[in-house]
Motif scaffolding. Structure first.
Motif, short mmCIF file in Angstrom:
data_model
loop_
_atom_site.label_atom_id
_atom_site.label_comp_id
_atom_site.label_asym_id
_atom_site.label_seq_id
_atom_site.Cartn_x
_atom_site.Cartn_y
_atom_site.Cartn_z
N TRP A 124 0.87 -1.17 -0.11
CA TRP A 124 -0.01 0.22 -0.10
C TRP A 124 0.86 1.07 -0.02
O TRP A 124 0.32 2.24 0.37
CB TRP A 124 -1.09 0.00 1.29
N LEU A 125 2.16 1.32 -0.31
CA LEU A 125 2.96 2.14 -0.52
C LEU A 125 3.46 2.46 -1.99
O LEU A 125 3.75 1.55 -2.69
CB LEU A 125 4.17 2.06 0.46
N SER A 126 3.74 3.65 -2.51
CA SER A 126 4.01 3.78 -3.74
C SER A 126 5.45 3.13 -4.17
O SER A 126 6.14 2.97 -3.08
CB SER A 126 4.12 5.32 -3.96
N ASP A 127 5.69 2.83 -5.02
CA ASP A 127 6.87 2.18 -5.54
C ASP A 127 8.20 2.90 -5.31
O ASP A 127 8.64 3.91 -6.17
CB ASP A 127 6.98 1.90 -7.25
N GLN A 128 8.94 2.47 -4.21
CA GLN A 128 10.00 3.53 -3.89
C GLN A 128 11.31 3.08 -5.10
O GLN A 128 12.02 4.05 -5.09
CB GLN A 128 10.65 2.91 -2.46
N SER A 129 11.40 2.06 -5.52
CA SER A 129 12.36 1.92 -6.56
C SER A 129 12.50 2.99 -7.75
O SER A 129 13.23 3.45 -8.23
CB SER A 129 12.54 0.54 -7.17
N PHE A 130 10.73 3.12 -7.96
CA PHE A 130 10.68 4.07 -9.09
C PHE A 130 11.28 5.77 -8.64
O PHE A 130 11.77 6.21 -9.14
CB PHE A 130 9.36 4.32 -9.54
N ALA A 131 10.99 5.83 -7.44
CA ALA A 131 11.34 7.18 -6.80
C ALA A 131 12.99 7.24 -6.64
O ALA A 131 13.46 8.35 -7.22
CB ALA A 131 10.65 7.42 -5.31
N LYS A 132 13.59 6.05 -6.36
CA LYS A 132 14.99 6.38 -6.31
C LYS A 132 15.53 6.77 -7.67
O LYS A 132 16.78 7.09 -7.54
CB LYS A 132 15.40 5.06 -5.75
N LYS A 133 15.03 6.38 -8.70
CA LYS A 133 15.48 6.51 -10.24
C LYS A 133 15.54 8.23 -10.16
O LYS A 133 16.41 8.48 -10.97
CB LYS A 133 14.65 6.07 -11.06
N TYR A 134 14.81 8.78 -9.48
CA TYR A 134 14.90 10.40 -9.50
C TYR A 134 15.64 10.86 -8.63
O TYR A 134 15.87 12.39 -8.41
CB TYR A 134 13.29 10.78 -9.42
N GLY A 135 16.46 10.17 -7.61
CA GLY A 135 17.31 10.54 -6.72
C GLY A 135 17.00 10.70 -5.20
O GLY A 135 17.56 10.84 -4.25
N PHE A 136 15.67 10.24 -5.13
CA PHE A 136 15.31 9.99 -3.78
C PHE A 136 16.10 9.02 -2.89
O PHE A 136 16.51 7.94 -3.36
CB PHE A 136 13.69 9.43 -3.63
N GLU A 137 16.46 9.34 -1.65
CA GLU A 137 17.48 8.53 -0.94
C GLU A 137 16.77 8.32 0.45
O GLU A 137 16.06 9.21 1.05
CB GLU A 137 18.80 9.16 -0.65
#
Length: 249
Positions: A124-137
């Motif tokens: 139930w959480l957004s795809d964090q691997s996708f976010a990390k592609k944008y530089g989320f850490e």
């Protein structure tokens, strides 16, 4: 592609499809509860941007100061949901929505954007691997395995509140905390209440109905949190079968 999206406003909220998978020609109590919750949040700078179609393609974010999550920080956006499911997947919509959010943050002079994640991706959480592609850490963690992901523009980072790190409550029975940010929550709570009543299971169901209560949650919280035996278990929305598995632990 920008022309394919619209933002929910106070003026169009009543008539717009709000993008979840629930399909109902009649008024659905979960959708009505979400729209009531959202009508108040829009006044606080909350953004709900969706594909201009009846599809589960949307992003939902808000200023961190008014986001209903136990996270401290200033001048950030918090992403509640970034969702693309079904036939629209693979069309670049997720990319367009994320890039819109980041551009909006920069245009408004924000320090960055953050979201809730976990060491192991939660359903139930957004795809964090996708976010990390944008530089989320990962900028903060809890002992329960949850992470705070952030993309900082100026070097500052948000953090979980100390109370959110505790992950414990005095109540030892099954306890569920929830707000109406997600249209599914209404039926989840109904289902859990019925299951527990049928099986004589003590349960505490607590609606988080103010910003203050959300900021003071004793665990990570996106719109849902489950405790058992005084210990925080999950932010995943559990149905009756999920509750049954939890009680057997």
């Amino acid at each position: 592609m920008e022309s394919e999206f619209i933002n929910i406003t106070e003026e169009n909220l009543a008539d717009e499809h709000i993008c979840c998978i629930i399909r109902s020609k009649k008024k659905h109590p979960g959708i009505e509860a979400k729209k009531k919750w959202l009508s108040q949040r829009l006044k606080e700078g909350h953004v709900f941007r969706k594909l201009n179609a009846k599809a589960a393609v949307f992003i939902e974010y808000a200023p961190l100061e008014t986001a209903w999550v136990p996270i401290e920080g200033s001048n950030y956006f918090y992403i509640y949901c970034l969702w693309v499911t079904g036939a629209p997947k693979g069309s670049g919509y997720g990319k367009a929505l994320m890039e819109h959010c980041l551009a909006d943050a920069k245009a408004k002079g924000k320090s960055g954007v953050c979201m809730l994640g976990a060491k192991k991706q939660k359903a139930w959480l957004s795809d964090q691997s996708f976010a990390k592609k944008y530089g989320f850490e990962t900028v903060d963690t809890t002992e329960s395995g949850y992470e705070l992901l952030a993309l900082s523009f100026d070097g500052t980072v948000p953090k979980f509140t100390e109370r959110a790190r505790s992950g414990s409550i005095e109540n030892k029975e099954l306890a569920v905390y929830y707000d109406m940010q997600c249209p599914y929550i209404y039926q989840r709570i109904e289902g859990i209440a019925k299951y527990c009543e049928t099986n004589s299971i003590p349960v505490s169901l607590t609606e988080v109905d103010t910003l203050q209560k959300a900021k003071n949650m004793p665990c990570p919280f996106n719109n849902w949190a489950v405790f058992y035996k005084g210990k925080f278990e999950t932010v995943n929305q559990l149905d009756a079968s999920g509750i049954e598995k939890l009680l057997k632990k």
